[in-house]
Design a protein around this motif. Structure first.
Motif, PDB file in Angstrom:
ATOM      1  N   UNK A 299      14.286 -40.881 -13.028  1.00 18.60           N
ATOM      2  CA  UNK A 299      14.232 -39.434 -12.981  1.00 18.60           C
ATOM      3  C   UNK A 299      15.487 -38.772 -12.456  1.00 18.60           C
ATOM      4  N   UNK A 300      16.063 -39.345 -11.409  1.00 17.58           N
ATOM      5  CA  UNK A 300      17.253 -38.744 -10.800  1.00 17.58           C
ATOM      6  C   UNK A 300      18.411 -38.532 -11.781  1.00 17.58           C
ATOM      7  N   UNK A 301      18.690 -39.490 -12.676  1.00 19.09           N
ATOM      8  CA  UNK A 301      19.793 -39.235 -13.627  1.00 19.09           C
ATOM      9  C   UNK A 301      19.566 -38.003 -14.490  1.00 19.09           C
ATOM     10  N   UNK A 302      18.303 -37.669 -14.795  1.00 19.77           N
ATOM     11  CA  UNK A 302      18.010 -36.506 -15.640  1.00 19.77           C
ATOM     12  C   UNK A 302      18.342 -35.191 -14.944  1.00 19.77           C
ATOM     13  N   UNK A 303      18.217 -35.177 -13.632  1.00 18.99           N
ATOM     14  CA  UNK A 303      18.431 -33.929 -12.901  1.00 18.99           C
ATOM     15  C   UNK A 303      19.808 -33.885 -12.236  1.00 18.99           C
ATOM     16  N   UNK A 304      20.646 -34.852 -12.581  1.00 25.04           N
ATOM     17  CA  UNK A 304      21.997 -34.902 -12.023  1.00 25.04           C
ATOM     18  C   UNK A 304      22.820 -33.703 -12.496  1.00 25.04           C
ATOM     19  N   UNK A 305      23.517 -33.068 -11.568  1.00 26.73           N
ATOM     20  CA  UNK A 305      24.385 -31.942 -11.935  1.00 26.73           C
ATOM     21  C   UNK A 305      25.485 -32.360 -12.900  1.00 26.73           C
ATOM     22  N   UNK A 306      25.837 -33.637 -12.839  1.00 25.55           N
ATOM     23  CA  UNK A 306      26.916 -34.174 -13.667  1.00 25.55           C
ATOM     24  C   UNK A 306      26.617 -34.033 -15.156  1.00 25.55           C
ATOM     25  N   UNK A 307      25.361 -34.244 -15.544  1.00 30.53           N
ATOM     26  CA  UNK A 307      25.014 -34.202 -16.971  1.00 30.53           C
ATOM     27  C   UNK A 307      23.965 -33.137 -17.279  1.00 30.53           C
ATOM     28  N   UNK A 308      23.751 -32.214 -16.355  1.00 30.22           N
ATOM     29  CA  UNK A 308      22.710 -31.203 -16.541  1.00 30.22           C
ATOM     30  C   UNK A 308      22.904 -30.412 -17.835  1.00 30.22           C
ATOM     31  N   UNK A 309      24.142 -29.940 -18.079  1.00 28.31           N
ATOM     32  CA  UNK A 309      24.379 -29.142 -19.287  1.00 28.31           C
ATOM     33  C   UNK A 309      24.172 -29.958 -20.554  1.00 28.31           C
ATOM     34  N   UNK A 310      24.573 -31.228 -20.530  1.00 24.22           N
ATOM     35  CA  UNK A 310      24.380 -32.065 -21.712  1.00 24.22           C
ATOM     36  C   UNK A 310      22.902 -32.331 -21.987  1.00 24.22           C
ATOM     37  N   UNK A 311      22.131 -32.516 -20.908  1.00 22.73           N
ATOM     38  CA  UNK A 311      20.687 -32.735 -21.070  1.00 22.73           C
ATOM     39  C   UNK A 311      20.037 -31.490 -21.668  1.00 22.73           C
ATOM     40  N   UNK A 312      20.402 -30.309 -21.139  1.00 25.42           N
ATOM     41  CA  UNK A 312      19.832 -29.067 -21.663  1.00 25.42           C
ATOM     42  C   UNK A 312      20.217 -28.860 -23.122  1.00 25.42           C
ATOM     43  N   UNK A 313      21.468 -29.142 -23.447  1.00 23.94           N
ATOM     44  CA  UNK A 313      21.924 -29.005 -24.833  1.00 23.94           C
ATOM     45  C   UNK A 313      21.183 -29.980 -25.750  1.00 23.94           C
ATOM     46  N   UNK A 314      21.002 -31.215 -25.273  1.00 24.28           N
ATOM     47  CA  UNK A 314      20.316 -32.237 -26.064  1.00 24.28           C
ATOM     48  C   UNK A 314      18.867 -31.849 -26.345  1.00 24.28           C
ATOM     49  N   UNK A 315      18.218 -31.222 -25.345  1.00 26.46           N
ATOM     50  CA  UNK A 315      16.801 -30.896 -25.469  1.00 26.46           C
ATOM     51  C   UNK A 315      16.552 -29.486 -26.006  1.00 26.46           C
ATOM     52  N   UNK A 316      17.590 -28.834 -26.481  1.00 29.59           N
ATOM     53  CA  UNK A 316      17.444 -27.499 -27.078  1.00 29.59           C
ATOM     54  C   UNK A 316      17.494 -27.625 -28.594  1.00 29.59           C
ATOM     55  N   UNK A 317      16.432 -27.188 -29.228  1.00 29.65           N
ATOM     56  CA  UNK A 317      16.341 -27.341 -30.681  1.00 29.65           C
ATOM     57  C   UNK A 317      17.265 -26.358 -31.391  1.00 29.65           C
ATOM     58  N   UNK A 318      17.958 -26.841 -32.408  1.00 29.85           N
ATOM     59  CA  UNK A 318      18.873 -26.029 -33.203  1.00 29.85           C
ATOM     60  C   UNK A 318      18.641 -26.359 -34.676  1.00 29.85           C
ATOM     61  N   UNK A 319      17.980 -25.472 -35.378  1.00 31.49           N
ATOM     62  CA  UNK A 319      17.608 -25.730 -36.770  1.00 31.49           C
ATOM     63  C   UNK A 319      18.807 -25.850 -37.699  1.00 31.49           C
ATOM     64  N   UNK A 320      19.958 -25.362 -37.263  1.00 34.45           N
ATOM     65  CA  UNK A 320      21.142 -25.428 -38.111  1.00 34.45           C
ATOM     66  C   UNK A 320      21.960 -26.701 -37.889  1.00 34.45           C
ATOM     67  N   UNK A 321      21.589 -27.474 -36.884  1.00 38.24           N
ATOM     68  CA  UNK A 321      22.299 -28.714 -36.591  1.00 38.24           C
ATOM     69  C   UNK A 321      21.910 -29.773 -37.627  1.00 38.24           C
ATOM     70  N   UNK A 322      22.862 -30.220 -38.427  1.00 38.92           N
ATOM     71  CA  UNK A 322      22.574 -31.169 -39.500  1.00 38.92           C
ATOM     72  C   UNK A 322      22.134 -32.528 -38.963  1.00 38.92           C
ATOM     73  N   UNK A 323      22.659 -32.922 -37.795  1.00 39.72           N
ATOM     74  CA  UNK A 323      22.239 -34.189 -37.209  1.00 39.72           C
ATOM     75  C   UNK A 323      20.768 -34.128 -36.804  1.00 39.72           C
ATOM     76  N   UNK A 324      20.347 -32.973 -36.244  1.00 37.33           N
ATOM     77  CA  UNK A 324      18.952 -32.831 -35.867  1.00 37.33           C
ATOM     78  C   UNK A 324      18.042 -32.887 -37.090  1.00 37.33           C
ATOM     79  N   UNK A 325      18.439 -32.230 -38.149  1.00 38.17           N
ATOM     80  CA  UNK A 325      17.632 -32.237 -39.372  1.00 38.17           C
ATOM     81  C   UNK A 325      17.467 -33.665 -39.895  1.00 38.17           C
ATOM     82  N   UNK A 326      18.550 -34.435 -39.820  1.00 37.67           N
ATOM     83  CA  UNK A 326      18.525 -35.795 -40.355  1.00 37.67           C
ATOM     84  C   UNK A 326      17.746 -36.757 -39.455  1.00 37.67           C
ATOM     85  N   UNK A 327      17.413 -36.321 -38.217  1.00 34.85           N
ATOM     86  CA  UNK A 327      16.719 -37.200 -37.289  1.00 34.85           C
ATOM     87  C   UNK A 327      15.273 -36.775 -37.034  1.00 34.85           C
TER      88      UNK A 327
END
Length: 658
Positions: free
Chosen positions: A125-153
């Motif tokens: 759990x601690x790595x998920x709430x680390x300030x070091x990767x907080x923005x990347x985690x939020x970006x990863x878990x934010x849905x973007x319908x225009x992202x072609x990689x997301x559509x393909x996955x």
């Protein structure tokens, strides 16, 4: 006033939006005063406690129905005289929309709602709430319908190419992580993956951290074979970078279709159904919600066998019993194994033994489980005696149902001193039934056995009593060949070999048994002479030591004082893949009486004449392997070289692995 009338009044008010930045991996929807789920949690307009200190709307209604015609907040003592003075919390509204109605615990990560992460919070759990990767985690878990990689996955897209769906229009699959077989809360894949099976995000991040944590070791830091993980799904060539958590996250994509289905699924469910319906639309749903009876087969069978008593204990509510069992099951599956359990698994992990996978329900076990006290038959008891003793297993759902049943029974009869007895080994636990918790000192899910079952699943189904001949010796040899191996790349990575390119072998015979030719060569880096010997020889020694390195194992016959005992496999024993490659080039007429040499760069074999043998001191590969008793196992990896010749070798290595 009735509750549903009060809800209509409250929902006209604007909700308190306080969850956008909230992080709480153990957010409970349980009223601490009653121990039951909130009917409808709210806040007073003048309250200032917007964390977990909810007010139950039913309590508010009861207050207004009383003689006082008012309600006093139990947290801040403010008195309210109108139902319209209460407002909902946006978090509860989101939970109501996104999760199954029976869900009573979730995880909130940087304002993002997830199924409850039932894992060791410090490690996963601690790595998920680390300030070091907080923005990347939020970006990863934010849905973007225009992202072609997301559509393909997304699941429906990948499932449309799945052969199982093309042939049957429907198939089932377990939502278990490819890496460590725990249940998936946050399904991710590499951007290049083309299969429906996924990884659990917390498992990958933990793997990256533990695989590359020793940055003080310069050799390990520079060893490029330690920087990549090849996708474990057979046939997939995706490569996960492990050099940093940021680089790992950059290559991942969340399957939001799968994520939403997991959140809406029956709590604790592991089994999902993929179906092709009208107009080739693909649907994904959990098995329980999809089935007509809305029941898990194992839990339903246990309920029916004990129906009369369970009807009374759970007031005819099968759904409540099923919810408790599945949630406890999910907890056990995600627990880290106790040290004693790891040792027991290692006792059978490398042996050849029989596994009985017929559940008490009469069905074949899907998730093998035992109690922490269940003994492991020794190999000589099961392999060589006339009557083989199989290792008994129950499905984890049956085991949990049995314990929940016994606990409820003891609670109902107020028999606080009653003990739990394991139905498999008959061992009695020291703690009373009412005191027993579903922790790693009760029962465990055997992920090691589960992974081997999947390879032989159809054969096991057709065997009487679903007997499974577990081939630990074969699995151990496969580990040597695929994980713990010394390769041409390792030889050429050593600077002193950069101009020689040749490796010398003194004999094609096993140094311990000179009349036996080497078939599966192992190098003992603990030996000063670095002898080669057959895997079979090591296995017999290992078996004699009860598959442990407790007192060390002497593998060589040399009298050198600095030839230490082998105390573990990692960094001491390696499968000599160079020898195998060289021997494949040997002409039939060569008897190699005085040994042979192999030009690694030009792939040339040469028989040696008397006196031509030259001893070479080889350096063992500097690769971090996960220890035998760790949950996560090392995946197939390889190094990336810069020169054209090294690139060619890398491609050949990749072709071999595929």
């Amino acid at each position: 006033m009735l509750l549903h009338y009060a809800i209509r009044i409250v929902e006209k008010n604007q909700s308190i939006n306080d969850s956008s930045t909230m992080t709480n991996l153990d957010f409970r929807l349980i009223n601490p005063n009653t121990g039951k789920k909130y009917d409808y949690p709210v806040f007073g307009k003048n309250c200032n406690h917007f964390g977990e200190k909810f007010i139950n709307l039913q309590d508010v209604v009861n207050g207004f129905n009383s003689q006082n015609r008012s309600y006093e907040c139990p947290h801040c003592q403010i008195v309210y005289e109108e139902v319209s003075d209460f407002v909902p919390h946006d978090l509860y509204i989101r939970i109501k929309n996104d999760f199954h109605p029976l869900t009573d615990k979730i995880s909130v990560l940087h304002g993002i709602l997830l199924s409850h992460i039932k894992r060791n919070k410090k490690r996963f759990g601690d790595p998920l709430i680390s300030n070091k990767i907080q923005q990347q985690i939020k970006f990863l878990l934010t849905e973007n319908n225009e992202d072609q990689f997301q559509k393909a996955q997304q699941f429906s897209y990948l499932a449309s190419f799945d052969q199982r769906l093309k042939s049957n229009n429907q198939f089932q699959f377990q939502s278990l992580c490819l890496l460590d077989n725990v249940n998936i809360n946050i399904p991710v894949r590499h951007k290049d993956c083309k299969h429906v099976e996924a990884y659990e995000l917390t498992s990958l991040i933990c793997y990256q951290i533990e695989n590359y944590r020793d940055l003080k070791n310069k050799q390990l830091q520079e060893r490029e074979s330690n920087q990549y993980l090849k996708c474990i799904k057979k046939g997939c060539s995706s490569i996960f970078p492990l050099i940093s958590d940021q680089k790992l996250l950059d290559c991942l994509v969340v399957d939001f279709e799968f994520l939403k289905t997991i959140k809406r699924s029956y709590p604790g469910n592991q089994l999902f159904v993929v179906s092709k319906i009208y107009n080739d639309v693909i649907s994904l749903s959990d098995f329980i919600s999809n089935s007509i009876s809305n029941k898990d087969q194992f839990i339903s069978t246990y309920w029916n066998k004990n129906k009369n008593e369970l009807d009374q204990l759970f007031k005819s509510s099968f759904s409540e019993f099923q919810r408790i069992v599945l949630e406890k099951m999910a907890t056990v599956i995600n627990l880290e194994l106790h040290k004693n359990v790891k040792e027991k698994i290692n006792q059978y992990k490398n042996s050849n033994c029989q596994m009985k996978l017929k559940d008490q329900s009469g069905q074949m076990v899907e998730f093998p489980a035992r109690c922490v006290n269940c003994p492991i038959p020794k190999e000589n008891e099961s392999q060589y005696s006339e009557t083989k003793i199989p290792l008994l297993n129950w499905d984890i759902r049956t085991f949990v149902a049995f314990i929940v049943h016994k606990q409820k029974q003891a609670e109902h009869k107020k028999q606080n001193s009653e003990k739990l007895q394991c139905p498999l080994c008959q061992t009695e636990f020291k703690k009373n039934l009412v005191q027993i918790q579903f922790n790693n000192e009760l029962i465990f899910y055997d992920a090691q056995l589960y992974s081997k079952m999947q390879i032989n699943i159809e054969k096991i189904r057709n065997e009487p009593n679903n007997l499974f001949s577990y081939q630990g010796k074969e699995y151990l040899l496969d580990n040597f060949k695929n994980l713990w191996r010394y390769t041409c790349e390792d030889f050429l990575s050593d600077e002193k070999n950069s101009e020689i390119y040749k490796i010398y072998y003194e004999s094609i015979k096993c140094s311990n048994f000179e009349d036996i030719r080497i078939k599966d060569p192992l190098i003992n880096f603990k030996c000063k002479k670095q002898i080669r010997f057959n895997f079979d020889y090591f296995y017999e020694k290992f078996k004699q030591n009860q598959f442990q390195f407790k007192n060390g194992i002497k593998l060589c016959k040399c009298q050198e004082t600095d030839c230490g005992l082998v105390t573990e496999i990692e960094e001491q024993l390696y499968y000599d893949h160079v020898w195998v490659e060289a021997f494949a080039q040997k002409p039939l007429h060569c008897n190699c009486e005085y040994g042979f040499s192999y030009d690694v760069l030009n792939k040339e074999f040469k028989e040696l004449k008397k006196g031509e043998f030259l001893f070479q001191k080889l350096i063992p590969p500097v690769v971090r392997h996960f220890k035998e008793d760790e949950t996560l196992e090392r995946g197939t990896s390889f190094k990336i070289q810069q020169s054209a010749q090294m690139q060619k070798m890398r491609q050949q290595s990749l072709m071999e692995q595929q």
